[in-house]
Every structure is written in structure tokens, then in C-alpha cells.
Design a protein around this motif. Sequence first.
Motif, PDB file in Angstrom:
ATOM      1  N   LEU A 182      19.365  41.637  36.884  1.00 53.16           N
ATOM      2  CA  LEU A 182      18.704  41.195  38.104  1.00 53.16           C
ATOM      3  C   LEU A 182      19.078  39.454  38.380  1.00 53.16           C
ATOM      4  N   LYS A 183      19.077  38.637  37.164  1.00 48.47           N
ATOM      5  CA  LYS A 183      19.614  37.503  37.230  1.00 48.47           C
ATOM      6  C   LYS A 183      20.901  37.557  37.627  1.00 48.47           C
ATOM      7  N   LYS A 184      21.631  38.352  37.190  1.00 53.95           N
ATOM      8  CA  LYS A 184      23.144  38.325  37.435  1.00 53.95           C
ATOM      9  C   LYS A 184      23.603  38.671  38.731  1.00 53.95           C
ATOM     10  N   SER A 196      10.360  38.066  38.937  1.00 54.53           N
ATOM     11  CA  SER A 196       9.506  37.629  38.054  1.00 54.53           C
ATOM     12  C   SER A 196       9.067  36.167  38.332  1.00 54.53           C
ATOM     13  N   LYS A 197       9.741  35.257  38.972  1.00 47.81           N
ATOM     14  CA  LYS A 197       9.665  33.838  39.343  1.00 47.81           C
ATOM     15  C   LYS A 197       8.825  33.607  40.445  1.00 47.81           C
ATOM     16  N   LEU A 198       8.513  34.833  41.212  1.00 55.48           N
ATOM     17  CA  LEU A 198       7.891  34.480  42.631  1.00 55.48           C
ATOM     18  C   LEU A 198       6.408  34.382  42.546  1.00 55.48           C
ATOM     19  N   VAL A 204       8.852  25.010  40.501  1.00 60.68           N
ATOM     20  CA  VAL A 204       8.740  24.444  39.228  1.00 60.68           C
ATOM     21  C   VAL A 204      10.059  24.818  38.574  1.00 60.68           C
ATOM     22  N   LYS A 205      10.493  23.490  38.074  1.00 61.09           N
ATOM     23  CA  LYS A 205      11.650  23.573  37.224  1.00 61.09           C
ATOM     24  C   LYS A 205      11.514  22.938  35.893  1.00 61.09           C
ATOM     25  N   GLY A 206      12.672  23.221  35.042  1.00 58.38           N
ATOM     26  CA  GLY A 206      12.542  22.216  33.911  1.00 58.38           C
ATOM     27  C   GLY A 206      12.022  22.846  32.584  1.00 58.38           C
ATOM     28  N   ARG A 207      11.505  24.004  32.826  1.00 59.12           N
ATOM     29  CA  ARG A 207      10.858  24.756  31.671  1.00 59.12           C
ATOM     30  C   ARG A 207      11.945  24.886  30.438  1.00 59.12           C
ATOM     31  N   GLY A 208      13.031  24.708  30.787  1.00 56.14           N
ATOM     32  CA  GLY A 208      14.176  24.830  29.941  1.00 56.14           C
ATOM     33  C   GLY A 208      14.656  23.762  29.593  1.00 56.14           C
ATOM     34  N   GLY A 209      14.167  22.418  29.740  1.00 54.94           N
ATOM     35  CA  GLY A 209      14.221  21.272  29.182  1.00 54.94           C
ATOM     36  C   GLY A 209      15.301  20.387  29.755  1.00 54.94           C
ATOM     37  N   SER A 210      15.564  20.869  31.035  1.00 59.04           N
ATOM     38  CA  SER A 210      16.776  20.076  31.704  1.00 59.04           C
ATOM     39  C   SER A 210      16.082  19.413  32.978  1.00 59.04           C
ATOM     40  N   LEU A 211      14.902  18.990  33.202  1.00 53.36           N
ATOM     41  CA  LEU A 211      14.373  18.444  34.460  1.00 53.36           C
ATOM     42  C   LEU A 211      14.797  17.099  34.792  1.00 53.36           C
ATOM     43  N   LEU A 212      15.134  16.273  34.098  1.00 53.13           N
ATOM     44  CA  LEU A 212      15.919  15.062  34.625  1.00 53.13           C
ATOM     45  C   LEU A 212      17.190  15.133  35.276  1.00 53.13           C
ATOM     46  N   ARG A 213      18.055  15.753  34.296  1.00 48.56           N
ATOM     47  CA  ARG A 213      19.534  15.719  34.939  1.00 48.56           C
ATOM     48  C   ARG A 213      19.368  16.758  36.049  1.00 48.56           C
ATOM     49  N   GLU A 214      18.504  17.798  36.103  1.00 46.03           N
ATOM     50  CA  GLU A 214      18.350  18.588  37.202  1.00 46.03           C
ATOM     51  C   GLU A 214      18.015  17.770  38.587  1.00 46.03           C
ATOM     52  N   LYS A 215      17.048  16.904  38.394  1.00 46.16           N
ATOM     53  CA  LYS A 215      16.499  16.261  39.534  1.00 46.16           C
ATOM     54  C   LYS A 215      17.442  14.985  40.177  1.00 46.16           C
ATOM     55  N   GLY A 257      23.858  24.360  37.240  1.00 47.91           N
ATOM     56  CA  GLY A 257      22.523  24.501  36.825  1.00 47.91           C
ATOM     57  C   GLY A 257      22.428  24.909  35.377  1.00 47.91           C
ATOM     58  N   THR A 258      21.299  25.042  34.917  1.00 43.23           N
ATOM     59  CA  THR A 258      20.953  25.233  33.513  1.00 43.23           C
ATOM     60  C   THR A 258      19.748  26.353  33.157  1.00 43.23           C
ATOM     61  N   GLY A 259      19.934  27.362  32.223  1.00 40.27           N
ATOM     62  CA  GLY A 259      19.118  28.149  31.889  1.00 40.27           C
ATOM     63  C   GLY A 259      19.944  29.772  32.018  1.00 40.27           C
ATOM     64  N   SER A 260      19.012  30.596  31.767  1.00 37.05           N
ATOM     65  CA  SER A 260      19.551  31.767  31.589  1.00 37.05           C
ATOM     66  C   SER A 260      20.062  32.724  32.962  1.00 37.05           C
ATOM     67  N   THR A 261      19.612  31.958  34.158  1.00 39.67           N
ATOM     68  CA  THR A 261      20.183  32.535  35.400  1.00 39.67           C
ATOM     69  C   THR A 261      21.302  31.912  36.020  1.00 39.67           C
ATOM     70  N   ALA A 262      21.174  30.353  35.758  1.00 36.63           N
ATOM     71  CA  ALA A 262      22.217  29.534  36.320  1.00 36.63           C
ATOM     72  C   ALA A 262      23.481  29.985  35.381  1.00 36.63           C
ATOM     73  N   ILE A 277      23.556  24.719  42.232  1.00 33.46           N
ATOM     74  CA  ILE A 277      23.205  26.379  42.265  1.00 33.46           C
ATOM     75  C   ILE A 277      22.404  26.414  40.827  1.00 33.46           C
ATOM     76  N   ASP A 278      21.286  26.724  40.799  1.00 35.68           N
ATOM     77  CA  ASP A 278      20.254  26.728  39.731  1.00 35.68           C
ATOM     78  C   ASP A 278      19.094  27.731  39.849  1.00 35.68           C
ATOM     79  N   GLY A 279      18.739  28.100  38.643  1.00 37.11           N
ATOM     80  CA  GLY A 279      17.226  28.787  38.589  1.00 37.11           C
ATOM     81  C   GLY A 279      16.285  27.921  38.817  1.00 37.11           C
ATOM     82  N   ALA A 280      14.968  28.766  38.591  1.00 35.30           N
ATOM     83  CA  ALA A 280      13.729  28.122  38.623  1.00 35.30           C
ATOM     84  C   ALA A 280      12.604  28.803  37.828  1.00 35.30           C
ATOM     85  N   ASP A 281      11.576  28.102  37.669  1.00 31.84           N
ATOM     86  CA  ASP A 281      10.596  28.784  36.668  1.00 31.84           C
ATOM     87  C   ASP A 281       9.502  29.350  37.639  1.00 31.84           C
ATOM     88  N   GLU A 282       9.543  28.750  38.877  1.00 36.31           N
ATOM     89  CA  GLU A 282       8.532  29.280  39.892  1.00 36.31           C
ATOM     90  C   GLU A 282       8.769  29.069  41.364  1.00 36.31           C
TER      91      GLU A 282
HETATM   92  O1  LIG Z   1      15.153  23.493  32.605  1.00 37.83           O
HETATM   93  C1  LIG Z   1      15.627  24.485  32.870  1.00 37.83           C
HETATM   94  C2  LIG Z   1      15.893  24.507  34.442  1.00 37.83           C
HETATM   95  O2  LIG Z   1      15.041  24.422  35.247  1.00 37.83           O
HETATM   96  C3  LIG Z   1      16.031  26.428  34.573  1.00 37.83           C
HETATM   97  O3  LIG Z   1      16.653  26.700  35.670  1.00 37.83           O
HETATM   98  C4  LIG Z   1      14.810  27.042  34.645  1.00 37.83           C
HETATM   99  O4  LIG Z   1      13.687  26.707  33.508  1.00 37.83           O
HETATM  100  C5  LIG Z   1      14.828  28.626  34.907  1.00 37.83           C
HETATM  101  O5  LIG Z   1      15.360  29.150  33.450  1.00 37.83           O
HETATM  102  P1  LIG Z   1      15.654  30.612  33.357  1.00 37.83           P
HETATM  103  O6  LIG Z   1      16.918  31.011  34.366  1.00 37.83           O
HETATM  104  O7  LIG Z   1      16.151  30.747  32.156  1.00 37.83           O
HETATM  105  O8  LIG Z   1      14.547  31.448  33.556  1.00 37.83           O
END
Ligand SMILES: O=C[C@H](O)[C@H](O)[C@H](O)COP(=O)(O)O
Length: 199
Positions: free
Chosen positions: A33-35, A151-153, A124-135, A54-59, A111-116
Motif C-alpha cells: 500500500l505504501k508503494k 494506518s496513518k489516518l 505528525v512527522k518525525g517519528r523516524g528521527g528526521s524531524l528537523l531536516r524535514e521541516k 523524504g525519509t522513512g519506509s514510505t518515502a 515528497i514524504d511520508g507522515a506518522d499521522e
Molecule cells: O522522521 C521520519 C519521517 O517523518 C517519516 O516520514 C515518518 O516517520 C513516516 O515514516 P514511515 O513512512 O516509515 O511510516
Amino acid sequence: MAIAISAEKPSSVETGLSPLSSPPPVILTQDELKKIAAYKAVEFVESGMVLGLGTGSTAKHAVDRIGELLRQGKLTNIVGIPTSKKTHEQAVSLGIPLSDLDSYPVVDLAIDGADEVDPFMNLVKGRGGSLLREKMVEGACKKFVVIVDESKLVPHLGGSGLAMPVEVVPYCWKFTAKRLQDLFEDCGCVAKLRTTGAE
Ligand SMILES: O=C[C@H](O)[C@H](O)[C@H](O)COP(=O)(O)O
């Protein structure tokens, strides 16, 4: 400008056919689904663009797709600005030309993913640890495409019940953690240092 793209699991459909003649239901994994959502987001990319990666398993799927389109010659003259060391390494391995905000202070598309994602497209972003650079990178973009699976909605931010990322400087982080925890002590929040492996 922010655009959210989400991929939802198809709901089952009543056909009236006997179970023997019905095709088996397609069950997609969360990663599939992410892909799907990530590939859809990459349709916004045009040759000549400066792109926030972006960063994370979706990006990661979006960055893979951009690399693939560059290799196929379907995209040209792209400059990527990665939002983390990990994405930087992935983009280098795919041959995506890279730069930074000093050289390109305006980003055409990120283009990036999000946590919520709430119904008003607050994130909500940054749960993957890249909050500052993403902002920094996504705050400099003209268009921001957010890719999420269902699952993020959430009905409201914090609705996942998972940790809310807050990025702090290393200096006296325990002091800051205590201050943060005190702010939300009525809700029983606990401030924890996010670690990666042994770091
Ligand atoms: O810091 C990480 C980013 O904000 C990610 O975009 C976010 O955590 C979502 O990551 P994932 O696509 O792995 O759920």
C-alpha cells in the motif's frame, strides 16, 4: 501547499457468484500500500525540478521510483535535497544528483511520508528521527505531497496513541526531557530519548 495521498485496502464486494467462481480477494500488505501511494506521488515529479526527498519506509519507495525514472530517461535534470543521511545514501546509490538548501533555497516539490494525518491534513512527522531536516526542506517547498497508507489516518493528532516526536539539542537533553514531561504531566506522558541501535 500540501497534498495527501493515501492508499486504502479495497473493501470486499458482494457479487452474487458462488464462492467457487469468485476470484480470491486481493490482500495487499502495508508495504505494498505504501508503494502504491508513493508511486502515485511521483507522478507529480517533472524533469528539471528541485525535489525534497523524504525519509522513512514510505518515502523510500518514492525515492526508488525517482531513481528508476531517471535511469530510464523518463526524468532528466533533477536535483534532490535529502531530508536525512539515510535518504542521502539511498539517493547516491540510485544515482540521483543531490544538493542542499544553501544552493537551492526554493524546492519545487517535496515528497514524504507522515506518522499521522488528521481530516484537515495536519500532520505528525518525525517519528523516524528526521524531524528537523524535514521541516527545513519541506518548509522551503512550493508543493508538498504527503504519502500515507490508511494506518496513518487519525480523527485528531495524537489519535494513534503513539509517541509524539520532539527534536531537542543534545545539550542537557535530560533537563529538556523533564521540562517537556512536566508540561504534559496531567496526561501521564513520559518523555523518552529516542535511540537507534546503540546510539
Ligand atoms: O522522521 C521520519 C519521517 O517523518 C517519516 O516520514 C515518518 O516517520 C513516516 O515514516 P514511515 O513512512 O516509515 O511510516
